[in-house]
Design an enzyme around this catalytic site. Sequence first.
Site, mmCIF file in Angstrom:
data_model
loop_
_atom_site.group_PDB
_atom_site.id
_atom_site.type_symbol
_atom_site.label_atom_id
_atom_site.label_comp_id
_atom_site.label_asym_id
_atom_site.label_seq_id
_atom_site.Cartn_x
_atom_site.Cartn_y
_atom_site.Cartn_z
ATOM 1 N N ASN A 1 73.238 37.031 -1.583
ATOM 2 C CA ASN A 1 72.666 37.837 -0.550
ATOM 3 C C ASN A 1 73.461 38.669 0.553
ATOM 4 O OD1 ASN A 1 69.919 37.188 -1.453
ATOM 5 N ND2 ASN A 1 69.599 35.623 0.000
ATOM 6 N N GLU B 1 72.660 28.871 -6.421
ATOM 7 C CA GLU B 1 73.769 28.797 -5.895
ATOM 8 C C GLU B 1 73.897 27.244 -5.017
ATOM 9 O OE1 GLU B 1 74.848 33.207 -3.965
ATOM 10 O OE2 GLU B 1 73.348 32.079 -2.951
ATOM 11 N N SER C 1 67.872 31.071 2.450
ATOM 12 C CA SER C 1 68.603 32.124 1.769
ATOM 13 C C SER C 1 69.928 32.428 2.655
ATOM 14 C CB SER C 1 67.613 33.470 1.767
ATOM 15 O OG SER C 1 66.349 32.874 1.159
ATOM 16 N N HIS D 1 70.023 26.801 -3.449
ATOM 17 C CA HIS D 1 69.446 28.087 -3.447
ATOM 18 C C HIS D 1 69.030 28.699 -4.677
ATOM 19 C CE1 HIS D 1 69.597 32.516 -1.984
ATOM 20 N NE2 HIS D 1 68.527 32.169 -1.634
HETATM 21 P P1 NAI Z 1 56.406 31.136 1.919
HETATM 22 O O1 NAI Z 1 56.268 31.607 3.202
HETATM 23 O O2 NAI Z 1 55.969 31.508 0.588
HETATM 24 O O3 NAI Z 1 56.279 29.477 2.047
HETATM 25 C C1 NAI Z 1 56.820 28.649 2.699
HETATM 26 C C2 NAI Z 1 55.882 27.539 3.034
HETATM 27 O O4 NAI Z 1 56.252 26.438 3.806
HETATM 28 C C3 NAI Z 1 54.376 27.617 3.329
HETATM 29 O O5 NAI Z 1 53.661 27.218 2.213
HETATM 30 C C4 NAI Z 1 54.074 26.899 4.710
HETATM 31 O O6 NAI Z 1 52.887 26.533 4.669
HETATM 32 C C5 NAI Z 1 55.204 25.675 4.491
HETATM 33 N N1 NAI Z 1 56.064 25.388 5.798
HETATM 34 C C6 NAI Z 1 55.998 25.816 6.750
HETATM 35 N N2 NAI Z 1 56.488 25.004 7.773
HETATM 36 C C7 NAI Z 1 56.329 23.773 7.051
HETATM 37 C C8 NAI Z 1 56.726 22.389 7.460
HETATM 38 N N3 NAI Z 1 56.974 22.272 8.657
HETATM 39 N N4 NAI Z 1 56.373 21.417 6.727
HETATM 40 C C9 NAI Z 1 56.028 21.616 5.643
HETATM 41 N N5 NAI Z 1 55.615 23.101 5.171
HETATM 42 C C10 NAI Z 1 55.664 23.866 5.777
HETATM 43 O O7 NAI Z 1 58.152 31.051 1.942
HETATM 44 P P2 NAI Z 1 59.165 31.337 0.641
HETATM 45 O O8 NAI Z 1 59.320 32.587 0.339
HETATM 46 O O9 NAI Z 1 58.513 30.294 -0.360
HETATM 47 O O10 NAI Z 1 60.751 30.836 1.076
HETATM 48 C C11 NAI Z 1 61.039 29.434 1.717
HETATM 49 C C12 NAI Z 1 62.279 29.311 1.812
HETATM 50 O O11 NAI Z 1 63.050 29.761 0.457
HETATM 51 C C13 NAI Z 1 62.931 30.314 2.694
HETATM 52 O O12 NAI Z 1 63.940 29.696 3.536
HETATM 53 C C14 NAI Z 1 63.523 31.403 2.060
HETATM 54 O O13 NAI Z 1 64.478 32.302 2.931
HETATM 55 C C15 NAI Z 1 63.829 30.749 0.813
HETATM 56 N N6 NAI Z 1 63.985 31.656 -0.217
HETATM 57 C C16 NAI Z 1 62.900 32.698 -0.528
HETATM 58 C C17 NAI Z 1 63.083 33.541 -1.557
HETATM 59 C C18 NAI Z 1 62.144 34.261 -2.135
HETATM 60 O O14 NAI Z 1 62.163 35.414 -2.937
HETATM 61 N N7 NAI Z 1 60.802 34.359 -1.437
HETATM 62 C C19 NAI Z 1 64.313 33.305 -2.592
HETATM 63 C C20 NAI Z 1 65.017 32.157 -2.326
HETATM 64 C C21 NAI Z 1 64.909 31.509 -1.170
#
Ligand code: NAI
Length: 715
Positions: free
Chosen positions: A493, A455, A422, A443
């Site tokens: 953002n 994005e 993000s 993104h």
């Molecule tokens: P989340 O916490 O829901 O999911 C992250 C996942 O990654 C977890 O299932 C975790 O087990 C897994 N994980 C962590 N380390 C890992 C590794 N080394 N290898 C494989 N899997 C691994 O987080 P979320 O919200 O899905 O965010 C993920 C990314 O997307 C972040 O970079 C965030 O900034 C970005 N993002 C999030 C948005 C949102 O609204 N939640 C919107 C747009 C982008």
Amino acid sequence: MYNNELEHHPQVSDHAVHLERSGNILIATIHNPPVNAVGHAVRTGLLAALQQAQTDPKIHALLLIGSGNHFAAGADIREFNKPRQAPLLRDVCNQIEASNKPVIAAIAGNALGGGLEIAMAAHYRLAVRGSQLGLPEVKLGLLPGAGGSQRSTRLIGAAAALELMLSGHPLTAEQAIGLGLVDRLGRNARVDGLAYTHELLAKQCGVRRSSKKVTKLADPAAQQAAIAAARAKLPTQFRGLLSPALIIDCVEVACEQPFATGCQYEAAQFQRCQASPQHQALLHAFQAERAVAKLPNLVGGTIRSFTQVGVIGGGTMGAGIAVVMLDADLYVTLLERDKPSLFAGLSRIEDIYRQRVSKKRLSVTVAAARLAKLRGTVQYQILDTADLVVEAVYEDLAAKQAVFRELDAHCKPDAILASNTSYLDISAIAAVTSRPQSVIGLHFFSPAPVMRLLEVVIPPQASAGVIVSAFALARRLGKIPVRTGICDGFIGNRIMSVYRRAAEAMLEDGASPYQIDDAVRGFGFAMGPFQISDVAGGDIAWATRKRRAVHRSPQERYVQIADRLCEQGWFGQKTGRGWYHYESGSRSGQPEAAVLEIVARERERVGIIPRSFSAEEIVRRYLAAMINEGANLVEEGIALRPLDVDVVLLAGYGFPRHHGGPLHYADRIGLPKVLEDIVTFAAEDPLFWRPSPLLIRLVEQRQTFASLNVLHSSH
Ligand code: NAI
Ligand code: 3HC
């Protein structure tokens, strides 16, 4: 069979309408690629076709069809801001209906707006299965302006006509025949259209004028009830919008007045809409969304094909991204850090499909076919055949770099490696690989299967092939791609954190979160900033604020109220409490007295005597912050043009479409006015309210943001 009968007679009529004879039938083919828009040449060509059909005694009927994949997709929107050129479409439609030889429209593909109006003016209609018939003018802030509101009401009744025009959603051919909008289904417009025309001639069916049809209006009470029901929905569904209200008025006139009076009324309302800022804004949104998808002047890139995609991390975003890929018929491998997380990720994906099936949005068979293309793993070797990998692990640079090292070691040389970060610097992620030219940011927005914005974050070292492939992929995924350069938060953002700070400053200075949310909704946003924070989870922005704390200037105004809420564990919906409180499981929040107490305590702590804010001032400050940061992004080259900023805010942040995006809106209210506001606000906080150099320059040059919406090199 009828194809063999065709005699080709090259005609003098305009190329936009090809004429040929098949026995005693004149076939007029609308040919104006890419969508057969009904521009001046098409209108002239249609009149020429009518003229020939009328005057040639050997012609007994006129068959209208479209070339390519469309019948006709409506008036030519490129002519909207130019002086109108006769013949007008409404006159063409009236002449079609007035023809004393039968006119048959055979629709394949899209018959939209003016295209459907032509078909409705014809005496008989055939539609090829799967074709789409719609009156989407409302999406451009318009209403049908060529008799469409009057003919549709007579053909299908007030309730169905209102649904067609107010939703803007097209009907399928199958739905259209059920409503009586078309008379016959077919498989091929030309072949079945000719057969149908022969049949009508053989039965001596003669002309049948839509304007004279009254059966659907036979029950005035039912028409009035439909009109009243539509009016009752105006304040909630179409708050502040002009054209929906006028569409309802036109339908009412269609039910009560003679056709000619109705057409006159419709023409006057059409002109009102066309002159409105809402139409200009919606037209801008339509055109800007198409402009962003084209990357100008990008040389040397070859589009790669995608079959297999890897997704790293199956959390909120990873699961959503996997669904987006599966929906586009791609094979997906989900990689998680351990088996329990993998099972959790896979079940998140299955849940999305389960919900769609239970809401009847998808059949069990289709859902199963999509899920059959999904597999899970905890081993990077499995990704060696992936054409693209999208990483969506925690928002932590070191974690992402570790993932990219693994990808670099295991993925094939021409794989595209993407991060869904993000805020983080894609170049710093790319730097840990031996192939920074293959690394890019994709993104997605949450929920990924729903939100159309993507994005495309382009670090300087990304290769042209990777960039064009990302844009091609976006089209396949049904997303609206916007190119963005690298900065903290990219386009969306970064702007959001600025308008959020403007909102928090107003909060500390005296406005309540509920008043701010109300004012922002009053402008047309679906949600205010504090509601959004509760939906997204206050902890996410809190983590970002903490990350940025080290770089924050001590002079910068930092409002701590949100931190106080987070310290209590009040993160919003997911914790049942945030800026609002949520009854168990409820998604709609109620104002929270304890929040107001925290706000009051914080004001006291920093020595602020609260003052009152009007809704108008709240909106002015919120938008000024948005506009100023949008200008900065254009000035810095992070956003290619002002329209790119508009599309990001429209497609990803709920900016009301009928205002066209922040920079289009700024042009409308006048840049000197925006600058004046910012200069005034700067007296309280000169560090935050620094007028963008671009804004200052445009005001000095008496220019607009629109003047910069020209294409130039992007790479
Ligand atoms: P989340 O916490 O829901 O999911 C992250 C996942 O990654 C977890 O299932 C975790 O087990 C897994 N994980 C962590 N380390 C890992 C590794 N080394 N290898 C494989 N899997 C691994 O987080 P979320 O919200 O899905 O965010 C993920 C990314 O997307 C972040 O970079 C965030 O900034 C970005 N993002 C999030 C948005 C949102 O609204 N939640 C919107 C747009 C982008
Ligand atoms: N006039 C002129 N150009 C049009 C157009 C129109 N009505 N509709 C689409 N185009 C152009 C697009 O701008 C795009 O141009 P580009 O290639 O230079 O970017 C090109 O056609 C292809 O369009 P899409 O990328 O949108 O192609 P899709 O295949 O995804 O979608 C479509 C096709 C469903 C026809 C979609 O373009 C669409 O919805 N168009 C708008 C239809 C519409 O709103 N019609 C009503 C117009 S108002 C009217 O008719 C008033 C009348 O009542 C008097």
